[in-house]
Design an enzyme around this catalytic site. Sequence first.
Site, short mmCIF file in Angstrom:
data_model
loop_
_atom_site.label_atom_id
_atom_site.label_comp_id
_atom_site.label_asym_id
_atom_site.label_seq_id
_atom_site.Cartn_x
_atom_site.Cartn_y
_atom_site.Cartn_z
N TRP A 34 42.41 37.76 65.54
CA TRP A 34 41.41 37.95 64.62
C TRP A 34 40.89 39.09 64.20
CZ3 TRP A 34 42.67 37.79 59.04
CH2 TRP A 34 42.14 38.20 58.03
N ASN A 36 38.34 41.98 61.41
CA ASN A 36 38.10 42.44 59.77
C ASN A 36 36.69 43.38 60.02
OD1 ASN A 36 36.96 39.19 59.80
ND2 ASN A 36 35.47 40.20 58.41
N ASP A 37 36.06 43.75 59.49
CA ASP A 37 35.48 44.93 59.02
C ASP A 37 34.89 45.53 61.22
OD1 ASP A 37 34.84 42.87 57.19
OD2 ASP A 37 32.76 42.69 57.29
N SER A 94 28.85 40.69 59.90
CA SER A 94 28.93 41.65 60.01
C SER A 94 27.71 43.21 60.47
CB SER A 94 29.44 42.77 58.30
OG SER A 94 31.16 42.33 59.63
N ASP A 158 25.31 41.93 56.41
CA ASP A 158 26.25 43.32 56.57
C ASP A 158 24.66 44.35 56.92
OD1 ASP A 158 28.04 41.35 56.49
OD2 ASP A 158 28.25 42.23 54.10
N GLU A 213 28.90 44.09 49.26
CA GLU A 213 29.25 43.86 50.61
C GLU A 213 29.78 45.14 51.40
OE1 GLU A 213 31.97 39.73 51.94
OE2 GLU A 213 33.04 41.58 51.35
C1 FRU Z 1 33.41 41.55 54.78
C2 FRU Z 1 32.62 40.41 54.96
C3 FRU Z 1 31.10 41.15 55.43
C4 FRU Z 1 31.07 39.73 55.94
C5 FRU Z 1 32.44 39.69 57.16
C6 FRU Z 1 32.16 38.30 57.62
O1 FRU Z 1 35.02 41.55 54.42
O2 FRU Z 1 32.66 39.61 54.22
O3 FRU Z 1 30.39 40.51 53.88
O4 FRU Z 1 29.65 39.80 57.07
O5 FRU Z 1 33.02 40.21 56.33
O6 FRU Z 1 33.56 38.30 58.60
#
Ligand code: FRU
Length: 510
Positions: A34, A36-37, A94, A158, A213
Site C-alpha cells: 500500500w 498513500n501520501d 507523514s 504531518d 492534514e
Molecule cells: C493523510 C494522512 C496523514 C497521515 C497519513 C497516515 O492522508 O491521514 O494525516 O500522516 O495519512 O498514513
Amino acid sequence: MTLSTDTLQAARAAKTPQNSPWRLGYHIQPQQGWMNDPNGLCYHQGRYHVFYQHHPDSSKWGPMHWGHVSSSNLIHWEHHPIALYPGEEGTCFSGSAVSLGDELALIYTGHRWLKEDHNDDFMKQVQCLATSKDAIHFEKQGVVIDSPYRADIVHFRDPKVWQQDDTWHMVVGVKEGEQGKVAYYQSDDLKSWRFINTISESSGIEEEGYMWECPDLFSLAGKDILLCSPQGMAPQGYLHRNLFQNGYFVGQFDTQSGHFERGGFTQLDHGHDFYACQTFAAPDGRQIAIGWMDMWESEMPEQDYGRAGALTLPRELTLIDDHIYQAPVKELEQLRQSTHLDLQNIAIDSGYHPLSNVNGMIQSSQYEIELTLDLRQTTPQTNKSKAAAPERSGLWLRCGQTRSGKFDEYTYVGYDMMSDRVFIDRNHNGEGVNGIRYSPKLDLADEILTLRIFVDNSSVEVFIDNGKYTMTSRIYPQADSQGICLVSESGLTHVQSCQIHQLQSSIENF
Ligand code: FRU
C-alpha cells in the site's frame, strides 16, 4: 522437479503486482503493498527524493513505513529499501525532508493509538527526526516535539520543515476541538523546537473542515501559500466532491508573529483522486508539487493484485492573479517516444470516431494527448431546424469494444458547453470506480480550449487551459481497452489540433 498442471495453472492465475493490468508505466507506485501520501520531497546531493506512506505487507493501509524512490531527472525513478520502519515512537506518519548538505534529515510524525480499538480520540502523535549520511539508510534521532501546544490536542501530525534566515521553520496539522488548524514552530538545530503560534484555522467544519492534514507553506510570486488537506468540508455545487479535499489559501505570512493573513480556500485539483499534495523547491527555483493519486475509502480494484496507490506526475506551480497554475514538469517531454497522430483543423461530426493512423486503429495505454478545440465556430446541425453547437465534445480514452462493435468501456474527458466546464466521466471506465467530476467554469477569453492529458495504465491527468485547472482520476479498464475516440455530441466540433504521443515506461514498479 516437474510442476503439476494444477500448480502451473495456479501460478498463472495468481494475481501479482507484476501481472496487474493496472501497473503504471511512468508514475510512482510501491513495488508491492500500500501507498498513500507523498512524504519528504526534496533535492539532495544531485538527486530528487520522494518518500511515501507505505504498508509493505498488504495492499491495505496498515502500520506506516516510509517507502523511498529517487531520481536524477524527475522521470526515471529508482526504488530504494524502506527508509523508516515503525519503532518506539509508533508507526511513521507523514512528514518532510531537508537537505543538510552532507546529511539528509527526515522529520515525521510518530503515531500510536492508546487503545486497542484504535479510537482516534486516544492517540499519541509526536514529531520525530531521522538522519542519513548516504540518503538510503536512516538513523532515528528520536522525538523532537513530544506534546502539542495544548494538552487536549490529539490530532497533531504531518510536519513540513523549511529553512529561512538561518532558522528552521515547521508547520504541523492540528485538530483543535472541531477546528482544523496549522501550528507553527521554529528551531535552530532541528532538535529543539519553539511553538510560535497557530498560523491559521478553519472558519467552520462545512466551510473549511475539522482537521487540516499535510500542511505546506511556501512562496510563489511574492505571495505566501498555505496548502493543506482539510477533512470534513461539505460539497458545494461542483466543488469539494471527494471524501476529503486538497487546496490552498493565498496570503501573507509573518514569521515573527506566526500569523497568516489569508483569502478563501481554493481546491487544487478537480478529479476524483488527488490528496495530501506536498511541494519542494528544485535547485532551479521551481516549486514542484506531487500528490497522492487516490482518495481515502475509494474502491481500489488493483488491491487484488497485491498493490494499491500511486503518486501524480510532478507538477510545476506558478501563481497568476492569486490562482495556482500546475504544469507537468518539462522533463516529462523526454518520455515521448513517437507520435501516433497529428491532426490539424478538422471538424468532427456528431458521434464517436475511433482514431486511426496508417497502422490502423490507435491502441495505447500510455500516452499524452495535446488537444485544442476551437469553441468559437458553431455550425447548425443539418437535420434540425435550430442551430446547435455541440453540447459536449472531447475524447473517449481507454475504449474497449464489445462483439457488436460498440464501445462499452471508456473514460470520457470532454468539454460541456452548457456548463462551460471540462469534465471527466468514469462511469464506464471499467472496474470498481465511477462518477463524474467537473472543472470550475472556464470563461475562456478567446474560446480556444487546450487540454493536455496524460494517460497511464490506470490513471488520467488532465491539464486544462495551460494548467489553470487540473483533473486527476484513477480508472481500471481491461488491459486491452486501448482505443481512443474523438467525440462530438449534437453538433460539429472544431478540432484545431490533436497530437497523441506514445510515452515510454520510466519506472520499474516491481
Ligand atoms: C493523510 C494522512 C496523514 C497521515 C497519513 C497516515 O492522508 O491521514 O494525516 O500522516 O495519512 O498514513
